[in-house]
Design a protein around this motif. Structure first.
Motif, short mmCIF file in Angstrom:
data_model
loop_
_atom_site.label_atom_id
_atom_site.label_comp_id
_atom_site.label_asym_id
_atom_site.label_seq_id
_atom_site.Cartn_x
_atom_site.Cartn_y
_atom_site.Cartn_z
N UNK A 235 0.79 -1.18 0.08
CA UNK A 235 0.17 0.11 -0.03
C UNK A 235 0.83 1.10 0.06
N UNK A 236 0.39 2.34 -0.57
CA UNK A 236 1.18 3.60 -0.45
C UNK A 236 1.58 4.12 0.82
N UNK A 237 2.68 4.58 1.14
CA UNK A 237 3.17 4.83 2.35
C UNK A 237 3.86 3.91 3.42
N UNK A 238 4.19 2.70 2.77
CA UNK A 238 4.90 1.53 3.27
C UNK A 238 6.30 1.96 3.74
N UNK A 239 7.04 2.72 3.10
CA UNK A 239 8.26 3.31 3.40
C UNK A 239 8.25 4.16 4.67
N UNK A 240 7.30 5.04 4.61
CA UNK A 240 6.99 5.99 5.73
C UNK A 240 6.72 5.48 7.10
N UNK A 241 5.85 4.41 6.98
CA UNK A 241 5.58 3.54 8.09
C UNK A 241 6.67 2.59 8.78
N UNK A 242 7.74 2.16 7.79
CA UNK A 242 8.74 1.62 8.31
C UNK A 242 9.59 2.64 9.17
N UNK A 243 9.78 3.84 8.74
CA UNK A 243 10.54 4.81 9.37
C UNK A 243 9.89 5.29 10.54
N UNK A 244 8.74 5.45 10.41
CA UNK A 244 8.04 5.88 11.88
C UNK A 244 8.26 4.57 12.86
N UNK A 245 8.06 3.51 12.58
CA UNK A 245 8.15 2.53 13.29
C UNK A 245 9.64 2.23 13.96
N UNK A 246 10.59 2.46 13.15
CA UNK A 246 11.88 2.38 13.80
C UNK A 246 12.03 3.86 14.56
N UNK A 247 11.67 5.08 14.27
CA UNK A 247 11.89 6.12 15.07
C UNK A 247 11.10 5.93 16.56
N UNK A 248 10.08 5.26 16.53
CA UNK A 248 9.43 5.01 17.76
C UNK A 248 9.94 3.90 18.58
N UNK A 249 10.90 3.06 18.01
CA UNK A 249 11.63 1.89 18.87
C UNK A 249 12.59 2.37 19.82
N UNK A 250 12.43 1.63 21.06
CA UNK A 250 13.85 1.86 22.07
C UNK A 250 15.07 1.81 21.64
N UNK A 251 14.97 0.92 20.42
CA UNK A 251 16.56 0.60 19.74
C UNK A 251 17.06 1.91 19.16
N UNK A 252 16.11 2.47 18.68
CA UNK A 252 16.65 4.07 18.07
C UNK A 252 17.29 4.87 19.09
N UNK A 253 16.80 4.93 20.24
CA UNK A 253 17.20 5.71 21.15
C UNK A 253 18.61 5.29 21.92
#
Length: 353
Positions: A235-253
């Motif tokens: 679906x459209x926006x699949x890439x943006x959803x991946x980036x949002x998920x990674x930014x919200x992950x504790x592993x990002x911090x």
């Protein structure tokens, strides 16, 4: 004869004598240093700049001989300030100002100012060391020889024109052909590539894109489940959803906290642990480490991070959690020298923040 009355051997113990090979090396080093000293002494030190009347075949040169002498004048006649509208950092500037006259060196305004002949001496009294008579003769010889300078010499740029002192201006986005990237940064990069005649490679496949963004944002590769989910999401926006998920992950911090801890010189405490002696850093420095991770996880702005690390006790008095940010200052603690502690605090605050 009793042992106490025996004579000591005349030869010194072997522990006090250097091995022959070490003596040879030391003698070689001594001979080398002596040779260097003799060579420097015979050379008479650095060559003095040539002057017009000393019989030398080469007249003084602007870059080599004259410009270094006038360097003491650039505080008032350089890129930052131009008293009386005069710059002295290029030969062309001297000619443009009319302060050198190769046809009549004795009447050159530059020489009169350097000698204080009929005009105030430059540099003024108390504002700089005057040129010596020998140095003024070098300038005189250069003027008499034509006062030439490199044709491609460029003046120093005005420090006020440095990009750091200019307000950001949003550039006009190029209008590219169909298929141009939509993101502004990508469009600017694509325009620069086109101007340079460069052709970009094709877009990476979806597994490669997922691996790159996951490693960059979290420091970890994607799991097989994450890869399968991304490939199945058409679906459209699949890439943006991946980036949002990674930014919200504790592993990002956690991943980017490691980066900032390197910049801010995080280090566990150390000292004589057997004697329970603290020499560097602080025992509870780990609280600062956790504070960094938690702050990034809360998406705290960089400006707020800096303020807290420098003055959390003043900004949030009585807040024990906020004081964990002050580990940045405690990290530089050094038990043996308070001056080293304060020096490092000032130095690394300026470098890291």
């Amino acid at each position: 004869m009793p042992a106490a009355q025996r004579h000591l051997p005349c030869r010194p113990p072997s522990a006090l004598r250097l091995p022959r090979r070490r003596r040879d090396v030391g003698a070689g080093v001594a001979r080398l240093l002596a040779g260097l000293i003799v060579a420097l002494a015979s050379a008479g030190g650095p060559a003095a700049p040539a002057s017009a009347d000393d019989g030398a075949t080469s007249p003084p040169e602007w870059i080599r001989d004259v410009k270094p002498l006038l360097g003491r004048c650039l505080a008032c006649h350089g890129a930052l300030r131009q008293r009386a509208g005069l710059r002295l950092d290029t030969a062309a500037a001297l000619h443009a100002a009319g302060v050198v006259d190769p046809a009549s060196p004795a009447t050159s305004t530059l020489l009169a100012a350097l000698e204080g002949a009929g005009v105030p001496r430059m540099p003024p009294e108390g504002e700089g060391e005057p040129l010596t008579p020998a140095e003024i003769d070098v300038v005189r010889g250069w003027i008499a020889a034509g006062a030439a300078g490199p044709a491609d010499e460029r003046p120093a740029e005005d420090p006020a024109e440095h990009w750091a002192w200019k307000a950001p201006v949003r550039p006009t986005l190029p209008a590219g052909p169909e298929g141009f990237p939509e993101h502004p940064i990508d469009r600017l990069l694509a325009d620069d590539r086109a101007a340079a005649g460069l052709t970009p490679v094709g877009e990476a496949d979806r597994p490669t894109l997922l691996r790159r963004v996951t490693v960059d944002l979290t420091g970890l590769p994607p799991t097989p489940e994450e890869l399968a989910d991304f490939l199945a999401d058409t679906a459209p926006g699949a890439w943006e959803r991946v980036v949002d998920r990674l930014l919200a992950s504790p592993r990002y911090a956690e991943r980017w906290a490691r980066h900032w801890m390197d910049v801010w010189r995080y280090s566990d405490w150390y000292g004589s642990r057997g004697g329970n002696e603290l020499r560097n850093s602080r025992r509870h420095i780990w609280r600062w480490r956790d504070w960094i991770v938690e702050s990034l996880d809360r998406d705290t702005g960089y400006d707020r991070l800096i303020e807290a690390m420098l003055a959390a006790d003043e900004l949030s008095p009585g807040d024990a959690e906020a004081r964990h940010a002050l580990g940045f200052l405690g990290r530089n603690y050094y038990v043996f020298n308070r001056h080293v502690w304060l020096h490092d605090t000032v130095e690394f605050t300026a470098q890291a923040l």
